[in-house]
Write an enzyme that holds these catalytic residues in place. Structure first.
Site, mmCIF file in Angstrom:
data_model
loop_
_atom_site.group_PDB
_atom_site.id
_atom_site.type_symbol
_atom_site.label_atom_id
_atom_site.label_comp_id
_atom_site.label_asym_id
_atom_site.label_seq_id
_atom_site.Cartn_x
_atom_site.Cartn_y
_atom_site.Cartn_z
ATOM 1 C CG HIS A 80 34.807 -7.445 12.721
ATOM 2 N ND1 HIS A 80 33.788 -8.072 12.035
ATOM 3 C CD2 HIS A 80 35.357 -8.384 13.538
ATOM 4 C CE1 HIS A 80 33.726 -9.328 12.421
ATOM 5 N NE2 HIS A 80 34.657 -9.538 13.332
ATOM 6 C CB SER A 99 7.665 18.972 12.818
ATOM 7 O OG SER A 99 7.357 18.037 13.802
ATOM 8 N N GLY A 100 6.688 21.270 10.997
ATOM 9 C CA GLY A 100 6.958 22.143 9.857
ATOM 10 C C GLY A 100 6.637 23.589 10.157
ATOM 11 C CD GLU A 145 -1.749 23.297 16.621
ATOM 12 O OE1 GLU A 145 -0.915 23.295 15.712
ATOM 13 O OE2 GLU A 145 -2.734 22.528 16.641
ATOM 14 C CD GLU A 188 6.214 2.907 12.347
ATOM 15 O OE1 GLU A 188 5.403 3.693 12.870
ATOM 16 O OE2 GLU A 188 7.251 3.292 11.751
ATOM 17 C CE1 TYR A 214 9.050 20.119 19.626
ATOM 18 C CE2 TYR A 214 8.127 21.346 17.802
ATOM 19 C CZ TYR A 214 8.883 20.308 18.274
ATOM 20 O OH TYR A 214 9.492 19.460 17.387
ATOM 21 C CE LYS A 269 7.116 5.261 15.546
ATOM 22 N NZ LYS A 269 6.763 5.638 14.192
HETATM 23 P P1 NDP Z 1 0.183 4.378 4.420
HETATM 24 O O1 NDP Z 1 -0.168 5.100 3.189
HETATM 25 O O2 NDP Z 1 1.598 4.040 4.690
HETATM 26 O O3 NDP Z 1 -0.650 3.030 4.470
HETATM 27 C C1 NDP Z 1 -2.037 3.014 4.326
HETATM 28 C C2 NDP Z 1 -2.490 1.573 4.299
HETATM 29 O O4 NDP Z 1 -3.906 1.569 4.280
HETATM 30 C C3 NDP Z 1 -2.021 0.811 3.068
HETATM 31 O O5 NDP Z 1 -1.679 -0.491 3.444
HETATM 32 C C4 NDP Z 1 -3.259 0.824 2.178
HETATM 33 O O6 NDP Z 1 -3.350 -0.291 1.355
HETATM 34 C C5 NDP Z 1 -4.352 0.740 3.213
HETATM 35 N N1 NDP Z 1 -5.623 1.241 2.761
HETATM 36 C C6 NDP Z 1 -5.926 2.465 2.283
HETATM 37 N N2 NDP Z 1 -7.228 2.562 2.001
HETATM 38 C C7 NDP Z 1 -7.775 1.373 2.301
HETATM 39 C C8 NDP Z 1 -9.081 0.837 2.203
HETATM 40 N N3 NDP Z 1 -10.096 1.561 1.749
HETATM 41 N N4 NDP Z 1 -9.285 -0.442 2.581
HETATM 42 C C9 NDP Z 1 -8.255 -1.169 3.033
HETATM 43 N N5 NDP Z 1 -6.990 -0.736 3.151
HETATM 44 C C10 NDP Z 1 -6.756 0.523 2.779
HETATM 45 O O7 NDP Z 1 -0.468 5.232 5.585
HETATM 46 P P2 NDP Z 1 -0.179 5.280 7.144
HETATM 47 O O8 NDP Z 1 -1.423 5.852 7.715
HETATM 48 O O9 NDP Z 1 0.353 4.015 7.651
HETATM 49 O O10 NDP Z 1 0.944 6.373 7.244
HETATM 50 C C11 NDP Z 1 0.711 7.646 6.655
HETATM 51 C C12 NDP Z 1 1.999 8.291 6.311
HETATM 52 O O11 NDP Z 1 2.586 8.803 7.488
HETATM 53 C C13 NDP Z 1 3.024 7.330 5.717
HETATM 54 O O12 NDP Z 1 2.897 7.212 4.346
HETATM 55 C C14 NDP Z 1 4.319 7.959 6.131
HETATM 56 O O13 NDP Z 1 4.669 8.873 5.148
HETATM 57 C C15 NDP Z 1 3.974 8.647 7.437
HETATM 58 N N6 NDP Z 1 4.423 7.846 8.587
HETATM 59 C C16 NDP Z 1 5.758 7.687 8.756
HETATM 60 C C17 NDP Z 1 6.237 6.941 9.793
HETATM 61 C C18 NDP Z 1 7.708 6.778 9.926
HETATM 62 O O14 NDP Z 1 8.439 7.597 9.376
HETATM 63 N N7 NDP Z 1 8.175 5.741 10.588
HETATM 64 C C19 NDP Z 1 5.363 6.288 10.758
HETATM 65 C C20 NDP Z 1 3.967 6.508 10.472
HETATM 66 C C21 NDP Z 1 3.533 7.255 9.424
HETATM 67 P P3 NDP Z 1 -2.592 -0.356 -0.068
HETATM 68 O O15 NDP Z 1 -1.154 -0.460 0.224
HETATM 69 O O16 NDP Z 1 -3.149 -1.570 -0.683
HETATM 70 O O17 NDP Z 1 -2.954 0.902 -0.780
#
Ligand code: NDP
Length: 452
Positions: free
Chosen positions: A434, A14-15, A34, A180, A98, A50
């Site tokens: 409402h 996208s970016g 790419e 999700e 795209y 998703k």
């Molecule tokens: P997140 O950073 O949101 O979550 C990662 C999760 O993994 C956290 O719960 C973290 O725990 C856990 N974790 C990390 N390392 C370990 C480990 N070694 N052992 C156990 N648990 C671990 O990452 P996502 O992959 O879910 O998403 C990545 C990014 O992509 C998001 O931050 C968001 O910006 C983007 N995204 C956006 C969406 C949307 O807009 N709807 C949908 C999907 C992704 P802890 O919290 O304890 O650190």
């Protein structure tokens, strides 16, 4: 063979696509490289598929609710292969769009893996491309080594390509992807157990959303295991065995690794231009998206700041305008709305109550917590929670947080007012629409508490 461009972009997500097209519109000679499919994470293996699977999952709730409104339905049955075929057709269609957009914008698409060979020089296969400006928009990918043995487990990439759903699944993590996919798998009939190391899911979100998100997941039938992540994952007889601290070793046919994402910087040749990724593998940039190397920029997930598609797009366009449009500008990331498309969804804009309190802000906190009309009518238990954080002096609305049906749609609209600096008095002056759930945001009269 050698080619010279005003802007060479690595990554047609996208970016990268947004930056390329905007730069070309300003008259620049642009190529985008790419290595995989055009459209990147969002279109091919992220937001779009998703959400398409989430739409499928939501029908389960709709079928259940329909009975409460007088409908009689047969036994609904979900066929994953039909969804998978329709999803593949849709991502193909979007990828073609795209590609056409790039061609229509006179951006050259170079297919292959880019490797930087030195200042202004990028090799793609047997071609050496030369560029006045280089933009790295190579995105991120799931972390596959967070726990010993997790490398053999599926990530969201593989889950979205499944044709058969497992009977049960362990989801590891409690961020965006974990919640999700836990929600949608459960609605599609998979027994889900969620393992996460914090006490509450969604670290970084407002505490009132986190507690309610946990309650909603549990109420849906998802088994929650807070403060509990496997020390290791073993694979035996088609099962994945989670080795937990308390010596339990539960087995699952399917484990979803949702433990975060890592910037795609390995193998790019960054060392040849003196860029050193940070500890998380991200490319450090300043407010103008400049890296430490002259004429080299980075946007989006590869910079690991605010990892959201619209941020990457906004950054790509701002950079192109700055370089080629004679209108230097930066993107303000201080107020970015985001949503977690779990069920019910979470959406938010602005800091959490704890963050504002820690900054010394004096706040009035407004809340609404209710069972929406649709749920009340059918005897459902799903609730809706809304929170506004308002500066005690001046009344500016600093943040809005919500969990409940349509939260992303509602917060997206509110984000305009909050970004514009609207005050609580202006919310109060707004006549409610409402009957809606969103009207509660303009009907909050008394603060539930004051902070600071
Ligand atoms: P997140 O950073 O949101 O979550 C990662 C999760 O993994 C956290 O719960 C973290 O725990 C856990 N974790 C990390 N390392 C370990 C480990 N070694 N052992 C156990 N648990 C671990 O990452 P996502 O992959 O879910 O998403 C990545 C990014 O992509 C998001 O931050 C968001 O910006 C983007 N995204 C956006 C969406 C949307 O807009 N709807 C949908 C999907 C992704 P802890 O919290 O304890 O650190």
């Amino acid at each position: 063979m050698s080619d010279t461009y005003d802007l060479l972009v690595i990554g047609a997500g996208s970016g990268g696509v947004a930056a390329s097209r905007r730069a070309a519109a300003h008259g620049a000679k642009v190529a985008v490289v790419e290595a995989s499919r055009v459209g990147g994470t969002c279109v091919i293996r992220g937001c779009v598929p998703k959400k398409l699977l989430m739409y499928a999952a939501q029908f389960r709730d709709a079928f259940h609710e329909a009975a409460g409104f007088g409908w009689s339905l047969g036994q609904p049955h979900f066929e994953m292969p039909r969804w998978a075929a329709a999803k593949a057709a849709e991502t193909d269609r979007l990828e073609q769009i795209y590609r056409q957009m790039l061609a229509g914008s006179k951006v050259e698409l170079v297919e292959g893996r880019a490797c930087i060979e030195g200042p202004g020089r990028v090799r793609v296969g047997d071609r050496l491309l030369q560029a006045r400006h280089l933009l790295i928009a190579s995105g991120a990918q799931p972390v596959r080594d967070s726990i010993p043995g997790i490398e053999g487990c599926a990530t969201s990439d593989e889950l979205l390509d499944l044709h058969v759903l497992p009977a049960s699944a362990a989801v590891i993590g409690s961020g965006f992807i974990a919640l999700e996919f836990a929600s949608l798998l459960q609605r599609l009939g998979v027994r889900v157990s969620l393992f996460y190391r914090a006490g509450l899911p969604l670290r970084g979100f407002d505490e009132d959303l986190r507690t309610r998100a946990a309650a909603a997941l549990q109420a849906a039938g998802i088994e929650l295991h807070p403060g509990c992540v496997p020390r290791a994952i073993q694979h035996a007889d088609g099962q994945r065995l989670l080795v937990l601290d308390d010596e339990r070793v539960p087995g699952f046919p399917f484990v979803l690794n949702a433990t975060g994402r890592r910037p795609n910087t390995a193998g790019l040749g960054l060392e040849t231009i003196g860029i050193t990724p940070d500890a998380r593998g991200a490319i450090p940039v300043d407010a103008q998206l400049r890296t430490s190397a002259a004429n080299v920029y980075a946007i989006g997930d590869v910079t690991h700041r605010v990892n959201l598609t619209p941020v990457a797009i906004a950054e790509g366009r701002a950079l192109a305008d700055s370089l080629f449009g004679g209108a230097p500008r930066s993107v303000d990331l201080s107020l970015v709305a985001s949503a977690v498309f779990m069920l019910p969804p979470v959406a938010t804009i602005g800091p959490t109550e704890a963050e504002l309190a820690a900054s010394g802000a004096k706040l009035a906190v407004f809340e609404a917590d209710f069972r929406p009309m649709k749920q009340a009518f059918i005897g459902g238990t799903e609730r809706c929670y809304m929170k506004l954080l308002v500066d005690a002096a001046g009344g500016r609305v600093r943040a809005a947080h919500m969990i409940g049906a349509d939260a992303p749609e509602i917060i997206q609209s509110l984000a305009v007012a909050i970004t514009a600096g609207a005050t609580k008095a202006q919310f109060d002056r707004t006549i409610a629409m409402h009957p809606t759930a969103a009207e509660e945001f303009v009907l909050m009269r008394e603060p539930v508490r004051r902070v600071g």
